[in-house]
Design a protein around this motif. Sequence first.
Motif, PDB file in Angstrom:
ATOM      1  N   UNK A 199       0.666  -1.532   0.304  1.00 16.60           N
ATOM      2  CA  UNK A 199       0.246   0.055  -0.109  1.00 16.60           C
ATOM      3  C   UNK A 199       0.732   1.140   0.026  1.00 16.60           C
ATOM      4  N   UNK A 200       1.780   1.316   1.043  1.00 16.15           N
ATOM      5  CA  UNK A 200       3.026   2.271   0.776  1.00 16.15           C
ATOM      6  C   UNK A 200       3.783   2.285  -0.669  1.00 16.15           C
ATOM      7  N   UNK A 201       3.902   1.176  -1.051  1.00 18.99           N
ATOM      8  CA  UNK A 201       4.533   1.691  -2.795  1.00 18.99           C
ATOM      9  C   UNK A 201       3.777   2.028  -3.095  1.00 18.99           C
ATOM     10  N   UNK A 202       2.114   1.374  -3.621  1.00 19.37           N
ATOM     11  CA  UNK A 202       1.262   2.041  -4.303  1.00 19.37           C
ATOM     12  C   UNK A 202       1.135   3.474  -4.251  1.00 19.37           C
ATOM     13  N   UNK A 203       1.250   3.881  -3.048  1.00 17.66           N
ATOM     14  CA  UNK A 203       1.039   5.635  -2.662  1.00 17.66           C
ATOM     15  C   UNK A 203       2.688   6.717  -2.884  1.00 17.66           C
ATOM     16  N   UNK A 204       3.416   5.647  -2.811  1.00 16.31           N
ATOM     17  CA  UNK A 204       4.742   6.356  -4.115  1.00 16.31           C
ATOM     18  C   UNK A 204       4.575   6.500  -4.918  1.00 16.31           C
ATOM     19  N   UNK A 205       4.217   5.001  -5.942  1.00 11.92           N
ATOM     20  CA  UNK A 205       4.416   5.022  -7.187  1.00 11.92           C
ATOM     21  C   UNK A 205       3.309   5.940  -7.945  1.00 11.92           C
ATOM     22  N   UNK A 206       2.171   6.170  -6.851  1.00 13.82           N
ATOM     23  CA  UNK A 206       1.056   6.841  -7.956  1.00 13.82           C
ATOM     24  C   UNK A 206       0.877   8.545  -7.884  1.00 13.82           C
ATOM     25  N   UNK A 207       1.802   9.235  -6.668  1.00 13.48           N
ATOM     26  CA  UNK A 207       2.305  10.025  -6.614  1.00 13.48           C
ATOM     27  C   UNK A 207       3.093  10.333  -8.100  1.00 13.48           C
ATOM     28  N   UNK A 208       4.172   9.500  -7.548  1.00 12.56           N
ATOM     29  CA  UNK A 208       5.287   9.815  -8.718  1.00 12.56           C
ATOM     30  C   UNK A 208       4.850  10.388 -10.670  1.00 12.56           C
ATOM     31  N   UNK A 209       4.105   8.900 -10.266  1.00  6.93           N
ATOM     32  CA  UNK A 209       2.990   8.400 -11.524  1.00  6.93           C
ATOM     33  C   UNK A 209       2.518  10.271 -12.056  1.00  6.93           C
ATOM     34  N   UNK A 210       2.101  11.072 -11.297  1.00  3.66           N
ATOM     35  CA  UNK A 210       0.848  11.826 -11.704  1.00  3.66           C
ATOM     36  C   UNK A 210       2.307  13.022 -11.509  1.00  3.66           C
ATOM     37  N   UNK A 211       2.987  12.908 -11.322  1.00  6.12           N
ATOM     38  CA  UNK A 211       4.001  13.821 -11.341  1.00  6.12           C
ATOM     39  C   UNK A 211       4.788  13.990 -12.484  1.00  6.12           C
ATOM     40  N   UNK A 566       8.425  19.646  -5.949  1.00  5.76           N
ATOM     41  CA  UNK A 566       9.027  19.272  -4.497  1.00  5.76           C
ATOM     42  C   UNK A 566       7.065  19.629  -3.511  1.00  5.76           C
ATOM     43  N   UNK A 567       7.088  20.718  -3.305  1.00  7.63           N
ATOM     44  CA  UNK A 567       5.841  21.666  -2.641  1.00  7.63           C
ATOM     45  C   UNK A 567       4.426  20.519  -3.278  1.00  7.63           C
ATOM     46  N   UNK A 568       4.115  20.134  -4.931  1.00  8.75           N
ATOM     47  CA  UNK A 568       3.412  19.912  -5.213  1.00  8.75           C
ATOM     48  C   UNK A 568       2.856  18.171  -4.220  1.00  8.75           C
ATOM     49  N   UNK A 569       3.496  17.342  -4.788  1.00  8.88           N
ATOM     50  CA  UNK A 569       4.170  16.547  -4.425  1.00  8.88           C
ATOM     51  C   UNK A 569       3.657  16.463  -2.986  1.00  8.88           C
ATOM     52  N   UNK A 570       4.693  16.852  -2.417  1.00 11.30           N
ATOM     53  CA  UNK A 570       4.697  16.912  -1.022  1.00 11.30           C
ATOM     54  C   UNK A 570       2.828  17.040  -0.141  1.00 11.30           C
ATOM     55  N   UNK A 571       1.993  18.420  -0.870  1.00  6.31           N
ATOM     56  CA  UNK A 571       1.255  18.841  -0.583  1.00  6.31           C
ATOM     57  C   UNK A 571      -0.137  17.540  -0.585  1.00  6.31           C
ATOM     58  N   UNK A 572       0.025  17.193  -1.891  1.00  9.47           N
ATOM     59  CA  UNK A 572      -0.684  15.666  -2.731  1.00  9.47           C
ATOM     60  C   UNK A 572      -0.902  14.495  -0.877  1.00  9.47           C
ATOM     61  N   UNK A 573       0.703  14.738  -0.655  1.00 12.58           N
ATOM     62  CA  UNK A 573       1.093  13.211   0.335  1.00 12.58           C
ATOM     63  C   UNK A 573       0.345  14.019   1.561  1.00 12.58           C
TER      64      UNK A 573
END
Length: 593
Positions: A199-211, A566-573
């Motif tokens: 689940x953690x990995x899915x979130x990391x992959x999702x945010x990375x690809x969305x960016x 970084x800011x956009x990704x951080x806010x998403x998380x």
Amino acid sequence: METPVFNTVNGIDYALIALYFVIIIYVGFYAAKRNKDTDQYFEGGGQIPWFLAGLSNWVSGFSAFMFVAAAGFTYQWGLGAAVLFTSATWAYLVGFLYFAKMWRRCRLSSPLQFLTRRFSPSTTYFYSLTAVIPAVVGIGQGLYILCIFVSTALGLNDVSATIGPFTLSGFQILTVVTGFVMVLYTAVGGLWAAVLSDAVQGIIIGVMTLIILPVSYLHLGQGSGIMAGIERLFAEVPEGYFALNGPAANPWFMIGYAINMMLGYNVAWHLVQRYNSVPDERGARKMALLCCILSFFGPLMWILPVMAAKVIFPDMAALWPQFANPAEASFVSLALYLLPHGMIGFVVSAILSATLGQANDAFNWLAATITRDIVVPLRRHLTGKTLAERAQLRVAWVTMTIVGVLGVWVAFLIPRFGGAFQFALIYFSLTASFQMPVALGMIFRKTPWWSAIAASSAALVVAIILMVLRVWPEHDFARNMIVEAVVATLVFAVSAKFFRADDPRHAGLVSLERDLHTPVETVEGQYGGAAMHVYGLIGGVCLILGTVLVACTFLPSTVIAPARINLISGIMLLLLGYGLRRMANKALKATPT
């Protein structure tokens, strides 16, 4: 064209990667607290929420292969990649309509227990012994592909270290470290650890690809917006890039690939284990539907950026001359070129995440099989005694350690021939001989106890003979898949003539038939609000990673890779973490004390 300047991994990126490793190991120890017995360890006690199980299963099939080998295929052939790499959608749809429900009704304590119930204990022993080598090769292959990617991103290709009599390259050092972490958190936490870390990995992959998707096309648009980037893509890619080319234009290859998808995403042992980890068959069907949706949209999130890389980096061979297949570096090139420090470490963590998710599934079902389907029955047969719970866990830990060491060893030995994509095709093409009888055995249940052994053996022998004789070598993948499917089906069908309903060796089949006609209702293994607590853990991880990325906003950056990413990704998380924590707290308050 001007040579691109890549952002090499720096201390901040290394720190974020180290933080990821710490989180994954912590998740393993957290999950260990939930394991009261071997049922919890191997199948989560049937209490894993369907969304977590589905996300975990999808992530486990989304390894570094997608970001390396499949990225290379996309860069080279274009639109055909979308046809190939979204095809799991249709396989999961079949699972939603049929297999998910049936697998949950089997009520299995280990995946290969199905073989004992449907066929015979001999079939389980046969599959257990023959499954170990392919599983170890699969783990080694995953580590190999992963560490090619990461060692390049970290600049470790020219690094070496001497440890006693051994001199290890940077690639080998990374393989050993990754393998150690993989074994540690999976062995400690069991299936709960695998699901939570996935689940953690899915979130990391999702945010990375969305960016990286919009960033790629914004760069391609040269300041005129995403639509301008899309227009430039259509204008500058080679002619025919948006037509079916290469393997995707070969009907024989597509038939073989379709067979591979249908089998791999409906009867793979780790998937069987996931279906039996949720409380009821409704949850199993929801899990299959979630995987169906994710398998369509998820791959597009990295296929489209790699297509943009075809224009941004028109000559990958000049950028990465040391690679056997330079196109396989297309995705990592985008990350190193367009993302700032902080996010680069995040991307490396995402690739690590994907492969760890795939490998920990193999560890878990192999440990469950060897412990419950080989060691426990063998102990009972030889001594008349049942192996105690703690002893079973020790066997599982030892099994995972041995398999992990062997996987690292295989990763050291796998040569580069034809690129990682070609190696994976050959590897997967030889697994159909074992998967086909399992699928047939679920659908057609009037064949004798030996039918799976006969069908799989005949299919494998014929495939190997054709390989040795080099029959139809230009279509080796399609040849193996189609021949194995046809031979296994024929032998399985012929064996039905020898079926006797009164054979005492079919006692397990009788009880299996009864279970398959008995729905698994929600009351069985109901997890209640207590199991929702795990969402709080995942939310806490999101908050930590989000805070770190927001802090990375203050790092030096470039015009091409601005710190605001970084800011956009951080806010998403942070928003996701807050939402998950709130959901978990509401569920816990609603749970009766």
